[in-house]
Each structure stands twice: as C-alpha cells, then as structure tokens.
Design an enzyme around this catalytic site. Sequence first.
Site, PDB file in Angstrom:
ATOM      1  N   HIS A   1      10.311  16.252 -20.955  1.00 51.94           N
ATOM      2  CA  HIS A   1      10.050  15.238 -21.980  1.00 51.94           C
ATOM      3  C   HIS A   1      11.351  14.700 -22.565  1.00 51.94           C
ATOM      4  CE1 HIS A   1       7.768  13.289 -25.166  1.00 51.94           C
ATOM      5  NE2 HIS A   1       8.658  13.753 -26.039  1.00 51.94           N
TER       6      HIS A   1
ATOM      7  N   LYS B   1      17.107  -4.526   2.777  1.00 49.80           N
ATOM      8  CA  LYS B   1      16.027  -4.832   1.836  1.00 49.80           C
ATOM      9  C   LYS B   1      16.231  -4.094   0.515  1.00 49.80           C
ATOM     10  CE  LYS B   1      12.403  -2.420   2.034  1.00 49.80           C
ATOM     11  NZ  LYS B   1      11.214  -1.735   2.593  1.00 49.80           N
TER      12      LYS B   1
ATOM     13  N   CYS C   1      14.977  -1.496   6.077  1.00 51.63           N
ATOM     14  CA  CYS C   1      15.057  -0.672   4.866  1.00 51.63           C
ATOM     15  C   CYS C   1      16.350  -0.848   4.080  1.00 51.63           C
ATOM     16  CB  CYS C   1      14.917   0.810   5.220  1.00 51.63           C
ATOM     17  SG  CYS C   1      13.715   1.190   6.493  1.00 51.63           S
TER      18      CYS C   1
ATOM     19  N   CYS D   1      15.688  -0.430  10.638  1.00 46.72           N
ATOM     20  CA  CYS D   1      15.933   0.122   9.302  1.00 46.72           C
ATOM     21  C   CYS D   1      17.310  -0.239   8.772  1.00 46.72           C
ATOM     22  CB  CYS D   1      15.765   1.636   9.328  1.00 46.72           C
ATOM     23  SG  CYS D   1      16.045   2.408   7.712  1.00 46.72           S
TER      24      CYS D   1
ATOM     25  N   TYR E   1       3.105  -4.537   2.595  1.00 48.73           N
ATOM     26  CA  TYR E   1       4.230  -4.130   1.765  1.00 48.73           C
ATOM     27  C   TYR E   1       5.455  -5.014   1.974  1.00 48.73           C
ATOM     28  CZ  TYR E   1       6.396  -1.619   5.705  1.00 48.73           C
ATOM     29  OH  TYR E   1       6.985  -1.303   6.901  1.00 48.73           O
TER      30      TYR E   1
ATOM     31  N   GLU F   1       6.309  13.081 -16.645  1.00 46.60           N
ATOM     32  CA  GLU F   1       5.677  14.248 -17.286  1.00 46.60           C
ATOM     33  C   GLU F   1       4.160  14.105 -17.309  1.00 46.60           C
ATOM     34  OE1 GLU F   1       5.974  14.661 -21.694  1.00 46.60           O
ATOM     35  OE2 GLU F   1       7.271  12.898 -21.526  1.00 46.60           O
TER      36      GLU F   1
ATOM     37  N   GLU G   1       7.071  -6.873  -1.170  1.00 50.19           N
ATOM     38  CA  GLU G   1       8.454  -6.523  -1.525  1.00 50.19           C
ATOM     39  C   GLU G   1       9.329  -7.770  -1.593  1.00 50.19           C
ATOM     40  OE1 GLU G   1       8.746  -1.980   0.297  1.00 50.19           O
ATOM     41  OE2 GLU G   1       9.302  -3.686   1.551  1.00 50.19           O
TER      42      GLU G   1
END
Length: 486
Positions: free
Chosen positions: A469, A52, A49, A44, A179, A474, A183
């Site tokens: 909003h 990256k 992670c 990681c 992934y 939302e 990515e």
Amino acid sequence: MADYDYDLFVIGGGSGGVRAARVAAGDVGARVALAEEDRYGGTCVIRGCVPKKLMVFSSEFSKMPSLGRGYGWDIQDGSFDWSVFCGHMNEELDRLEGIYRSLLKNSGVDTFDARARLKDAHTIELSNGETRTAKTILIASGGHPVRPDIPNAHLGIVSDDIFHLEALPKSILIVGGGYIACEFACILNGLGVEVTQYYRGAQILRGFDDEARGLIAESMREQGIDLKLGTNIVEMAPASADHSASAATATDAAMGATAQQSVELGSSAKGAQGPVWVKPTSGAPREFDVVLFATGRDPNSRDLGLEDLGIEIGRRGEIIVDEFSKTGADSVYAIGDVTNRVNLTPVAIREGMAFVETVFKDNPTAVDHELIPSAVFTQPEMGTVGLSEEDAREKEEIEVYCTSFRPMRTAFAGQPDRVLMKLVVSKVNRTVLGCHIVAPDAGEMIQLAGIAIKMGATKEDFDRTVAVHPTMSEEIVTMKTPMRTA
C-alpha cells in the site's frame, strides 16, 4: 549415415530461430547454419514488439504536461518531432540487429543473407544460387500482415509500414479491432494524429475478457479516438479520384497488387499515394491522409517447397506440427508464428529451446502453451493470464472478484482514468482460473501474477498475501467478496 553439410539448418532469423541456432551450436556443439532474407531479429525486434513499445513510450509523454500541472508543476505543452524519434529508434534497431548477428557468429553459426526453400527433406536451396544439406531443418520464418480482399486495398498501409513513414499524418483511419489496431490507435492518438478506427465487430479485442475490453474501448474514446464499431469499408479510392461506382469495380488484381504482394513491395512503395477517400458501411464518406489495415497476419510458409514433402499446411498457411514441433517430414520441424499456435515472441523462444532439447539433447520436450501471460499495450494497458470470465463460465461454476476505480496518481490531478482488477475463480477447488488487469503498467503486474496462477494458486493464497500500500495492484489481494457467480 549420410554426410550432411550441417546438423541443423534454420530458416528464419527471428527470436525463435536465432535462439535455437545458437543454443544448438554453442551449447551442444552442433554444426549449424541459418538463413534470413530480411533483417536479423525478425518481426519482434525490427517491425513489431520493440519499435512499437518505443512508440508507446514516446506517445505517453503527451499526457505528462497536463498531469504535471495537476500536481502544481508549470509544464507547458510541447511539440513532437517524428524525425528525431525515428532516428533514435532506427539506431536502436540497428544495435539490436547487430547483437543478434554477433550472438550467432560467436556461437559458431554460419549465416546466409538469403531466402531459403526446401528442395527435399535434407536439402536447402538459397536465393544466391547455393545449395546446402542438413540432417535436420527448422523452419522459423514467422508471419506477415495482410490486407483485406477489397478493391484498392493497396492504397492502405500495414503495421510494418508505420515505422517507415517519412512524416506523421494529420489523420489516419485504422481498420481492425485486434491488439495491433488498438495499440496503434492509442500510440498515434498520443502523438497528435487524428485517429478514427473502424471495426466490423460489436467490441474490440475479441477473445479477451469482455469487461476488460469494454473498459479499454471506453478509455480510448475518452482520449479522443473516434472508435466506430460495427463498421467496415465499403470502398476506397484515391482522394482525387471520381468516387463513382467504377471505383468499387476496380480490383487489386487490376492494380497489380495483392495481399501477398504487399509484403514484397517494400516499405518505401506503400502509403505514398496521398490521401484516401473511404466509404464506410455506415455514416458519410471521408478522406484520410493514411489508411492502416490491421486486419490479421498470415504465416510465411509460401514457396518453401513444403507441399512437395507431404508437410501439411493449414487454412491460413500455418505449418501443422505435433507437440514436439515436428512436421509430417521426420527431418523438418517448425516453430513460432509460422505454426500459428501462440504468436508471441517468448513462446517462439520456448519452442526453439524445446526443439533443441528434443532433437539434440535426447530429451523429448513438448511446449507448454497453457496459462501464458500476455499484455496489450493500449493506453491503459491490459495484462491477462488464464481464462476470461466468458470462457471460464462455459467450463465450470465460477466466482468473479472485480473492482474498477480511479487510481490515485491521475485522480489527484482531476483526470477521469479508471483501472480494472479482476480474478476469475473456480467455485469447486478455489483455483484462480484467470487474472485480468487494465491499468498503466499492467504488463509488469501480470508477469508476476502469472507466476502464482501458473503454480495453481487459489483465491485463499491471494487472500493470505499482504497488500503493498498504496498501489493499484494491492486490490488483487484485497477483494474478499465476489461481485457475481456464474
């Protein structure tokens, strides 16, 4: 009772192993040691992670000039300096590795910069020739990327190597549809590389919600990524070679490289062969400056001495453990990617904490692997928690609430970006079974949605929540009518 050198010996200095070691030593007062053969921080922090995500951030700047011009700013397109970015990135990784080492030292953990393997259920042999004993051993050795079993696969690089490229290539072929492949396709495209991606399946990101992954594939193509589905490599060779049938008969064994050896060669040895000629299953052969294999990861369980102790190893090399992370040997436990359960850093940390509770605090704690939020850092990102629509409909009757729209920020600038907000709801008890978001910063949104879904929130709980909003998120609380039922 036998007298051991340590109460706990941890093999592996990644996030899970370090957390277990320092909590057992610092909070419980156990005598703890840890061995790591590579850099502290594990996949990681050092080769996953963290670097990256820094690359994701960097690649997103390429889109900002055109977005800014849509808002009236006179922003000119700039150029990207890979060497400057890598310099800053490596400084940050060095800093983080230093923190990991300091955490262990300050907690009283003895550390060994060496490879470790088990001589028996209580004895650890180190590559520096030393031997240590421990009452309990925790294996947290992580995993590694693998190359496919095809001739000349050594000509390609794997994800670990991306961070060590001396210069960005002009063109790259990324093989894979998971992934990691997606990515890096988005990252390198954003950094100005001509990206082609081959995936043998019918759609990328297998296992994720079909509607969500379909939107990501569409967005990747709109950004200029040449995504080719149902496509794989037939053969590959150095671009200067005679591309004849002889290339197809050359094997990795003959070249002296296998998928496992590729991990051991060191980053500087890989990807330095020059352009690669590739023949796909469909379409004409092409040459690429670099070929990146993102075709899977295997656990780092090889040559740890496990089989001699009766510890079961799975088909991909994963260490088989029970709900408390214990192996077939009572004194040996395993956590993280080496067990191939849920291969995420926060999960490895949770497993490490549960291990300490179980073994050192007399509080048997099983790790909860249900309803884990996660994110895929494509562009746009995908955040997901719970069941996909496809998996949910196999279990029970469901309602699907879904909307896809152009977000205000990019629509105003005339850009075609679309986002997706989706809830999968049980028709019987109204529980939200899954939430899927494809949008900028979807990872940030899904973390918060994950709390509600983990608590068992119903669709009516979402409906009672007042919308913020104007935001993209939302829509999660304003969808009143199901798009479909199943």
